[in-house]
Design a protein around this motif. Structure first.
Motif, PDB file in Angstrom:
ATOM      1  N   SER A   1       0.813  -1.369   0.023  1.00  0.00           N
ATOM      2  CA  SER A   1       0.041   0.078  -0.051  1.00  0.00           C
ATOM      3  C   SER A   1       0.975   1.204  -0.014  1.00  0.00           C
ATOM      4  N   PHE A   2       0.126   2.393  -0.366  1.00  0.00           N
ATOM      5  CA  PHE A   2       1.073   3.711  -0.268  1.00  0.00           C
ATOM      6  C   PHE A   2       1.300   3.973   1.209  1.00  0.00           C
ATOM      7  N   GLY A   3       0.462   3.521   2.110  1.00  0.00           N
ATOM      8  CA  GLY A   3       0.998   3.731   3.689  1.00  0.00           C
ATOM      9  C   GLY A   3       2.213   2.919   3.877  1.00  0.00           C
ATOM     10  N   GLU A   4       2.268   1.820   3.463  1.00  0.00           N
ATOM     11  CA  GLU A   4       3.471   1.081   3.775  1.00  0.00           C
ATOM     12  C   GLU A   4       4.816   1.795   3.053  1.00  0.00           C
ATOM     13  N   LEU A   5       4.546   2.286   1.747  1.00  0.00           N
ATOM     14  CA  LEU A   5       5.482   2.752   1.149  1.00  0.00           C
ATOM     15  C   LEU A   5       6.253   3.842   1.911  1.00  0.00           C
ATOM     16  N   ASP A   6       5.152   4.948   2.397  1.00  0.00           N
ATOM     17  CA  ASP A   6       5.485   6.068   3.311  1.00  0.00           C
ATOM     18  C   ASP A   6       6.163   5.570   4.454  1.00  0.00           C
ATOM     19  N   GLN A   7       5.781   4.418   5.200  1.00  0.00           N
ATOM     20  CA  GLN A   7       6.362   3.968   6.374  1.00  0.00           C
ATOM     21  C   GLN A   7       7.736   3.499   5.996  1.00  0.00           C
TER      22      GLN A   7
ATOM     23  N   ALA B   1      13.159   5.371  -5.495  1.00  0.00           N
ATOM     24  CA  ALA B   1      13.095   4.239  -6.330  1.00  0.00           C
ATOM     25  C   ALA B   1      13.931   4.429  -7.726  1.00  0.00           C
ATOM     26  N   VAL B   2      14.204   3.223  -8.522  1.00  0.00           N
ATOM     27  CA  VAL B   2      14.704   3.387  -9.573  1.00  0.00           C
ATOM     28  C   VAL B   2      13.673   2.748 -10.745  1.00  0.00           C
ATOM     29  N   GLY B   3      12.709   2.056 -10.422  1.00  0.00           N
ATOM     30  CA  GLY B   3      11.559   1.536 -11.209  1.00  0.00           C
ATOM     31  C   GLY B   3      10.509   1.248 -10.444  1.00  0.00           C
ATOM     32  N   ILE B   4       9.399   0.787 -11.038  1.00  0.00           N
ATOM     33  CA  ILE B   4       8.223   0.025 -10.289  1.00  0.00           C
ATOM     34  C   ILE B   4       7.814  -1.028 -11.294  1.00  0.00           C
TER      35      ILE B   4
ATOM     36  N   THR C   1      -0.237   5.870 -16.761  1.00  0.00           N
ATOM     37  CA  THR C   1       0.469   6.545 -15.551  1.00  0.00           C
ATOM     38  C   THR C   1       0.806   7.767 -15.738  1.00  0.00           C
ATOM     39  N   ARG C   2       0.869   8.489 -14.898  1.00  0.00           N
ATOM     40  CA  ARG C   2       1.015   9.942 -14.806  1.00  0.00           C
ATOM     41  C   ARG C   2       2.227  10.586 -13.892  1.00  0.00           C
ATOM     42  N   TYR C   3       3.238  11.115 -14.373  1.00  0.00           N
ATOM     43  CA  TYR C   3       4.519  11.360 -13.737  1.00  0.00           C
ATOM     44  C   TYR C   3       3.944  12.723 -13.166  1.00  0.00           C
ATOM     45  N   ASP C   4       4.593  12.844 -11.680  1.00  0.00           N
ATOM     46  CA  ASP C   4       4.767  14.320 -11.209  1.00  0.00           C
ATOM     47  C   ASP C   4       5.971  15.050 -11.819  1.00  0.00           C
TER      48      ASP C   4
ATOM     49  N   ARG D   1       5.090   8.288  -6.866  1.00  0.00           N
ATOM     50  CA  ARG D   1       5.141   8.026  -5.430  1.00  0.00           C
ATOM     51  C   ARG D   1       6.470   7.373  -4.996  1.00  0.00           C
ATOM     52  N   ALA D   2       6.978   6.310  -5.652  1.00  0.00           N
ATOM     53  CA  ALA D   2       8.226   5.545  -5.319  1.00  0.00           C
ATOM     54  C   ALA D   2       9.302   6.237  -5.654  1.00  0.00           C
ATOM     55  N   ALA D   3       9.284   7.194  -6.525  1.00  0.00           N
ATOM     56  CA  ALA D   3      10.491   7.904  -7.009  1.00  0.00           C
ATOM     57  C   ALA D   3      10.655   8.943  -6.116  1.00  0.00           C
ATOM     58  N   LYS D   4       9.815   9.531  -5.184  1.00  0.00           N
ATOM     59  CA  LYS D   4       9.866  10.515  -4.327  1.00  0.00           C
ATOM     60  C   LYS D   4      10.848   9.954  -3.216  1.00  0.00           C
ATOM     61  N   TYR D   5      10.815   8.627  -3.116  1.00  0.00           N
ATOM     62  CA  TYR D   5      11.926   7.847  -2.189  1.00  0.00           C
ATOM     63  C   TYR D   5      13.020   7.323  -2.710  1.00  0.00           C
TER      64      TYR D   5
END
Ligand SMILES: [Zn+2]
Length: 458
Positions: A137-143, A190-193, A211-214, A184-188
């Motif tokens: 989940s996104f919650g887990e990613l943030d954690q 990550a190099v790919g998803i 998909t949409r990039y920030d 969301r992953a790139a923010k932390y």
């Protein structure tokens, strides 16, 4: 005659919301249905579109081919005028080198069924090799945060919820992982998803989608993995057998290119400036034939014009069948149509889209006020012989929804949703996936609703 009129006005006094509807309407709809079932062109048109212009992604040669096919279909259907409405569309190309391999203990490689997400960046010719981390989940990613995520490939393993009966709700629940996951992953760091495909079943097809990039964050490559291989990957990770994941694709976003919506019109005899729109989207993802998504909606909309014309019905208000371009990765066709509607001086009464597959119709969803909803649903018994019982307030097709800003009632056909996400955006969305009678029933109900609105207005 006087007595009949008196009786009619008395009825109107006591039941102000009951719409003019009569045995004659029921007979007209029966005649339209019979014609669609015996002489309809929706199924043969779908075959033509799927076989001659599969993989109609915006900006591709097959999208251009589909424009010409749709134009010809609308002319053959008997539209008074057929024209193209220009719009610029994004031009994304998949390339041909998508792969993902797990490197497991002993250096052995296990390949996964993957495809790039639409509008995703490529990895470059050498691909990416990095440790992979499963996130639920996104919650887990943030954690987990930057400390854990940096330098890794994030595996978003969020299944569509089995307990939701309407599978579109399950899609709505899971789709943020596809649309927002890479950034969301790139923010932390990550190099790919790699994303578990949005499908309600376990199967071997990777399902693409936008998909949409920030733009404030690095754009990292994004793949979807089939649901079967998502389970496999998760198991290998649980057993701590994976050392790295290798992923490669050579997708590219090129500059915008010109394209268009294709529009066919039956001009209204009494109120030509009151416009009723019925449509589907002509573009499709590039992995299959785009039969359920959304060849079905396109040919059903063209069928509305053909059936009315075949029975010599002259609509009171103008009916337009619109084959929208670029719903899948930009929705520019819908935007262009709404922009034109905002300034052309016509009154946009009603717009209906079919973009939920060519399955057995169950109902309609209508985005409108309570009074309008009551007016339209007063017709409900006319639809029951053709399988439509469900009338829901709220929700409309992506391409027609922008017409709400010119005060049009907007809506969509609601077919049975149980099988849609077996095919959605995947390599098995082929002509054979559509059942002829289910497709035609959808066209019948759409024609009936458009006919009633064109006769009585809303
Ligand atoms: Zn669609």
């Amino acid at each position: 005659m006087k007595i009949v009129l008196l009786f009619f006005s008395a009825c109107c006094l006591f039941h102000p919301v009951v719409r003019a509807q009569s045995a004659a309407d029921s007979i007209s709809i029966r005649n339209l249905a019979n014609n669609i079932l015996t002489e309809g062109k929706a199924y043969s048109n779908l075959k033509l579109l799927c076989k001659d212009a599969p993989a109609r992604l915006s900006g591709s040669p097959n999208a251009a081919k589909a424009v010409e096919l749709a134009r010809k279909m609308l002319q053959d259907a008997g539209a008074d005028t057929v024209y193209l409405q220009p719009c610029m569309v994004p031009h994304w190309v998949r390339g041909n080198a998508e792969e993902a391999d797990l490197v497991i203990a002993g250096g052995k490689r296990v390949s996964l069924n993957v495809c790039a997400l639409g509008n995703s960046m490529g990895t470059g010719p050498g691909g990416i090799s990095a440790p992979v981390i499963e996130v639920r989940s996104f919650g887990e990613l943030d954690q987990l945060g930057r400390k854990v995520i940096k330098g890794k490939i994030v595996f978003f393993n969020y299944p569509m919820k089995q307990t939701l009966i309407n599978t579109f709700e399950a899609y709505g629940d899971a789709v943020p992982y596809r649309v927002l996951g890479p950034s969301r992953a790139a923010k932390y760091g990550a190099v790919g998803i790699i994303l578990r495909s949005l499908s309600t079943s376990l199967n071997d097809f990777p399902h693409t989608g936008i998909t949409r990039y920030d733009t404030t964050l690095p754009k990292i490559p994004a793949l979807a993995v089939s649901t079967n291989d998502a389970e496999k990957l998760s198991n290998y990770l649980r057993l701590k057998m994976v050392s790295r994941l290798f992923m490669k694709d050579n997708c590219q976003m090129l500059g915008d290119v010109p394209s268009c919506n294709v529009i066919g019109e039956l001009r209204g005899t009494e109120h030509p400036d009151e416009i009723i729109t019925v449509g589907g989207h002509l573009d499709s993802w590039d992995l299959a034939e785009g039969a359920q998504d959304d060849g079905a909606g396109v040919v059903q909309s063209i069928e509305v014009i053909r059936a009315l014309k075949a029975l010599g019905i002259k609509p009171h208000r103008t009916i337009r069948a619109v084959c929208f371009m670029n719903e899948e990765n930009g929705a520019r066709g819908g935007a262009a149509y709404a922009d034109s509607a905002a300034s052309d001086g016509n009154q946009y009464l009603f717009a209906l889209e079919s973009d939920n597959g060519g399955f057995t119709p169950r109902g309609f969803s209508l985005q409108c006020g309570p009074a309008q909803f009551q007016e339209i649903t007063a017709w409900r018994t006319l639809f029951e012989p053709y399988g439509v019982y469900l009338w829901r307030r709220g929700g409309a097709g992506t391409d027609v929804e922008p017409l709400a800003r010119v005060k049009s009632v907007v809506g969509e056909l609601l077919p049975d949703s149980q099988r849609y996400f077996d095919f959605h955006h995947a390599g098995n969305d082929l002509f054979d996936a559509v059942n002829r009678r289910e497709l035609l029933l959808g066209a019948i109900n759409m024609t009936a609703l458009i006919y009633l609105v064109s006769t009585y207005g809303i």
